[in-house]
Design a protein around this motif. Structure first.
Motif, PDB file in Angstrom:
ATOM      1  N   GLY A 218      29.969  14.277   6.135  1.00 37.77           N
ATOM      2  CA  GLY A 218      29.859  15.678   5.907  1.00 37.77           C
ATOM      3  C   GLY A 218      28.727  16.064   5.115  1.00 37.77           C
ATOM      4  N   TRP A 219      28.569  17.049   5.514  1.00 38.10           N
ATOM      5  CA  TRP A 219      26.768  18.060   5.393  1.00 38.10           C
ATOM      6  C   TRP A 219      27.201  19.613   5.309  1.00 38.10           C
ATOM      7  N   ILE A 220      26.524  19.379   4.291  1.00 41.32           N
ATOM      8  CA  ILE A 220      26.754  21.004   3.185  1.00 41.32           C
ATOM      9  C   ILE A 220      25.101  20.977   2.963  1.00 41.32           C
ATOM     10  N   VAL A 221      24.314  21.813   3.530  1.00 43.12           N
ATOM     11  CA  VAL A 221      23.522  22.909   3.394  1.00 43.12           C
ATOM     12  C   VAL A 221      22.505  23.911   2.123  1.00 43.12           C
ATOM     13  N   LYS A 222      22.606  23.635   1.131  1.00 40.35           N
ATOM     14  CA  LYS A 222      21.932  24.557  -0.229  1.00 40.35           C
ATOM     15  C   LYS A 222      21.633  25.260   0.380  1.00 40.35           C
ATOM     16  N   PRO A 223      21.943  26.539  -0.221  1.00 41.74           N
ATOM     17  CA  PRO A 223      22.576  26.764  -1.767  1.00 41.74           C
ATOM     18  C   PRO A 223      23.857  26.644  -1.798  1.00 41.74           C
ATOM     19  N   PHE A 224      24.966  25.734  -2.647  1.00 40.14           N
ATOM     20  CA  PHE A 224      25.706  25.092  -2.716  1.00 40.14           C
ATOM     21  C   PHE A 224      27.089  26.673  -2.574  1.00 40.14           C
ATOM     22  N   ARG A 225      28.020  25.652  -2.482  1.00 39.42           N
ATOM     23  CA  ARG A 225      29.139  26.902  -1.902  1.00 39.42           C
ATOM     24  C   ARG A 225      30.071  26.380  -2.302  1.00 39.42           C
ATOM     25  N   GLY A 226      30.850  27.013  -3.071  1.00 44.55           N
ATOM     26  CA  GLY A 226      31.839  26.068  -3.868  1.00 44.55           C
ATOM     27  C   GLY A 226      33.077  25.791  -2.856  1.00 44.55           C
ATOM     28  N   GLU A 227      34.028  26.654  -2.219  1.00 43.40           N
ATOM     29  CA  GLU A 227      34.934  26.599  -1.047  1.00 43.40           C
ATOM     30  C   GLU A 227      34.410  25.112  -0.329  1.00 43.40           C
ATOM     31  N   SER A 228      33.619  25.268  -0.049  1.00 43.00           N
ATOM     32  CA  SER A 228      33.138  24.489   1.189  1.00 43.00           C
ATOM     33  C   SER A 228      33.040  22.873   0.004  1.00 43.00           C
ATOM     34  N   VAL A 229      33.315  22.300  -1.132  1.00 40.11           N
ATOM     35  CA  VAL A 229      33.393  21.601  -1.333  1.00 40.11           C
ATOM     36  C   VAL A 229      35.129  21.249  -1.857  1.00 40.11           C
ATOM     37  N   LEU A 230      35.693  22.387  -2.106  1.00 41.13           N
ATOM     38  CA  LEU A 230      36.708  22.430  -2.780  1.00 41.13           C
ATOM     39  C   LEU A 230      37.709  21.540  -0.561  1.00 41.13           C
ATOM     40  N   THR A 231      36.327  21.979  -0.018  1.00 38.63           N
ATOM     41  CA  THR A 231      37.424  21.893   1.642  1.00 38.63           C
ATOM     42  C   THR A 231      37.219  20.380   1.688  1.00 38.63           C
ATOM     43  N   ALA A 232      35.579  19.623   1.026  1.00 32.10           N
ATOM     44  CA  ALA A 232      35.750  19.010   1.589  1.00 32.10           C
ATOM     45  C   ALA A 232      36.418  17.777   1.192  1.00 32.10           C
TER      46      ALA A 232
ATOM     47  N   ASP B 217      25.423  26.152  19.188  1.00 29.61           N
ATOM     48  CA  ASP B 217      26.042  24.713  18.729  1.00 29.61           C
ATOM     49  C   ASP B 217      26.132  24.798  17.668  1.00 29.61           C
ATOM     50  N   ASP B 218      24.756  23.947  17.170  1.00 33.12           N
ATOM     51  CA  ASP B 218      23.597  23.604  15.610  1.00 33.12           C
ATOM     52  C   ASP B 218      23.374  24.605  13.898  1.00 33.12           C
ATOM     53  N   LEU B 219      23.902  25.576  14.633  1.00 31.25           N
ATOM     54  CA  LEU B 219      23.974  26.834  13.917  1.00 31.25           C
ATOM     55  C   LEU B 219      24.754  26.370  12.912  1.00 31.25           C
ATOM     56  N   ILE B 220      24.947  26.369  12.061  1.00 31.22           N
ATOM     57  CA  ILE B 220      25.505  25.887  10.731  1.00 31.22           C
ATOM     58  C   ILE B 220      24.993  26.974   9.223  1.00 31.22           C
ATOM     59  N   ASP B 221      25.970  27.597   8.382  1.00 32.01           N
ATOM     60  CA  ASP B 221      25.570  28.821   7.600  1.00 32.01           C
ATOM     61  C   ASP B 221      25.318  27.977   6.399  1.00 32.01           C
ATOM     62  N   SER B 222      24.194  28.188   5.733  1.00 32.44           N
ATOM     63  CA  SER B 222      23.910  27.353   4.110  1.00 32.44           C
ATOM     64  C   SER B 222      25.160  27.836   3.739  1.00 32.44           C
ATOM     65  N   GLY B 223      25.619  26.776   3.090  1.00 35.38           N
ATOM     66  CA  GLY B 223      26.973  26.686   2.059  1.00 35.38           C
ATOM     67  C   GLY B 223      27.509  25.887   2.598  1.00 35.38           C
ATOM     68  N   GLU B 224      27.977  26.187   3.958  1.00 32.55           N
ATOM     69  CA  GLU B 224      28.886  25.102   4.859  1.00 32.55           C
ATOM     70  C   GLU B 224      28.849  23.717   5.276  1.00 32.55           C
ATOM     71  N   LEU B 225      30.212  23.355   4.916  1.00 30.29           N
ATOM     72  CA  LEU B 225      30.838  22.486   5.259  1.00 30.29           C
ATOM     73  C   LEU B 225      30.530  21.821   6.953  1.00 30.29           C
ATOM     74  N   GLU B 226      29.927  20.955   7.478  1.00 26.53           N
ATOM     75  CA  GLU B 226      29.525  20.525   8.449  1.00 26.53           C
ATOM     76  C   GLU B 226      30.701  18.836   8.585  1.00 26.53           C
ATOM     77  N   LEU B 227      31.575  18.774   9.124  1.00 27.90           N
ATOM     78  CA  LEU B 227      31.979  17.645   8.784  1.00 27.90           C
ATOM     79  C   LEU B 227      31.779  17.222   9.743  1.00 27.90           C
ATOM     80  N   PHE B 228      31.226  15.137   9.707  1.00 31.81           N
ATOM     81  CA  PHE B 228      31.631  14.130  10.587  1.00 31.81           C
ATOM     82  C   PHE B 228      32.652  13.436  11.440  1.00 31.81           C
TER      83      PHE B 228
END
Lengths: 322, 121
Positions: B101-115, A311-322
């Motif tokens: 929201g929270w994005i873990v680097k490295p930066f990925r463009g699609e995530s920013v566009l989604t946000a 459940d906590d696993l979010i790939d780097s670069g992915e958006l996690e919305l609160f």
């Protein structure tokens, strides 16, 4: 002694005895050593071209006379005191070496018929610290991933990790970032050659410098350092554990630019990784050396890889919305 | 056009994210740390979204968010953290402070566009 079968170390072999080559080579192969054999007329020059050695094997008859061998050993000790030297004596050696001369230049001696002192030498001076396999494997993974994210046009590969006792800085630019946890305290250092990294980055498609090139490269290396540091923390450091009781001890770092020397105040061997960035189109490549210097504390018994639930696993670069 | 504020001490990241936003027809300005971020936000009412790092000198990203919400009283600007941190307690602190929201680097463009799509368009 390391429990990692993939961990190696480079040792300089100053020994001309052809009849013992196979024995020494076999010892190296069986004990995770990469033996680098060089000739006596260029020892210091060759020594200067290596920045990542673990130790030196030297034969008493390496130079023309025992006296000259001792002189050479003394010179090596003077220039690279961090490198331990072990002396191979002839089984029937009639040459006497005064005990203080022996102790001044060598940490021990052995004969080809009894390699047990050689085994003790590498256990005591090279593979003296246990590095958990999960740590070594994890560092390689996160570092390759972080480098690849910043050097998209290049292929990133990792060499087998190794142990160094040298304190010589590779290249002209390096970054340092502290590592603080309940199981380690020290630094991660990345080192590279500015001009080669510059050539590689310039060859990358569409890159335009907006600042002086060296500043751009500094920033790039800084960001790679930050990415690896962040991933290291996320994977290996539980910030919530025992934070209040951690030591705050510090020691001075000493850097000598002229001699490309850095001291972290500890005699411990250091964990080193080498990565290669290859531009397949041009054949250009750049080496990045990564050192982990746990000079303030290293307690591998407390090391743990942080377990992340699905459940906590979010790939780097992915958006996690609160 | 809605403007985006990038707050990061790394010029490499500011350039990478800024270049990506420009390529996607988005307007942005940059700040070099949390303190600078507060100044830039106060000086530009057109800012609708902040993309901020956490670990920065002078003022870290989460302190900046807390000041935006509590001291500046700005509860409308959307804030996304773009950081190497993925520590749950840090995320909780961000969430409590009003991070969206929270994005873990490295930066990925699609995530920013989604946000951007979800939060300001």
């Amino acid at each position: 002694m390391s429990d990692n079968l993939d961990l190696v170390s480079k040792v300089l072999i100053l020994d001309n005895a052809v009849e013992y080559f196979d024995t020494i080579k076999q010892f190296c192969d069986e004990n995770g050593l990469i033996g680098l054999r060089i000739h006596s007329n260029n020892v210091l020059r060759t020594l200067n071209s290596y920045v990542d050695l673990g130790g030196i094997f030297m034969a008493e008859d390496y130079a023309e006379t025992l006296e000259k061998t001792l002189e050479l050993a003394a010179l090596i000790r003077k220039t690279r005191p961090e490198l331990p030297i072990i002396l191979r004596r002839k089984a029937d050696s009639s040459s006497e070496i005064q005990a203080d001369n022996l102790a001044k230049c060598f940490v021990d001696s052995y004969t080809i018929d009894d390699l047990s002192p050689l085994r003790k030498f590498i256990d005591d001076y090279i593979f003296s610290i246990v590095y958990p396999n999960a740590l070594i494997r994890g560092i390689t993974e996160i570092s390759v991933q972080s480098l690849q994210s910043q050097f998209k046009a290049q292929t990133v590969t990792a060499n087998a990790p190794y142990i160094v006792r040298d304190r010589i800085i590779f290249g002209e630019v390096f970054s340092l970032i502290p590592l603080e946890s309940n199981w380690c305290r020290g630094y991660m250092m990345l080192q590279t050659e500015e001009s080669i990294l510059d050539s590689l980055v310039v060859s990358d498609v569409g890159l335009q410098y907006s600042q002086t090139p060296f500043r751009e490269l500094n920033n790039l290396l800084g960001e790679v350092t930050n990415l690896i540091w962040g991933a290291f923390k996320n994977r290996f450091i539980n910030d919530d554990v025992d934070r209040a009781n951690r030591s705050v001890t510090q020691v001075p770092l000493v850097i000598n630019h002229q001699n490309k020397y850095i001291s972290f105040g500890s005699e411990n061997p250091q964990l080193c990784f080498k990565y290669t960035l290859l531009d397949e189109a041009t054949g250009l490549f750049c080496s990045i050396y990564q050192w982990f210097i746990f000079n303030l504390d290293f307690t591998p018994e407390l090391f743990e890889e942080i377990q992340t639930t699905v459940d906590d696993l979010i790939d780097s670069g992915e958006l996690e919305l609160f | 056009m809605a403007k985006i504020l990038i707050v990061d001490d790394s010029s490499t990241v500011r350039d990478q994210v800024g270049e990506f936003l420009t390529e996607n027809g988005l307007d942005y300005i940059s700040a070099i740390d949390g303190k600078d971020g507060l100044v830039k936000l106060q000086g530009d009412p057109g800012i609708k979204l902040i993309l901020s790092d956490v670990n920065m000198p002078n003022m870290d990203g989460l302190t900046m968010v807390e000041k935006i919400r509590n001291e500046l009283g700005n509860s409308t600007v959307n804030i996304i953290m773009l950081t190497t941190e993925s520590n749950p307690s840090m995320k909780e602190r961000g969430k409590a402070a009003g991070v969206k929201g929270w994005i873990v680097k490295p930066f990925r463009g699609e995530s920013v566009l989604t946000a951007i799509k979800k939060l300001i368009e």
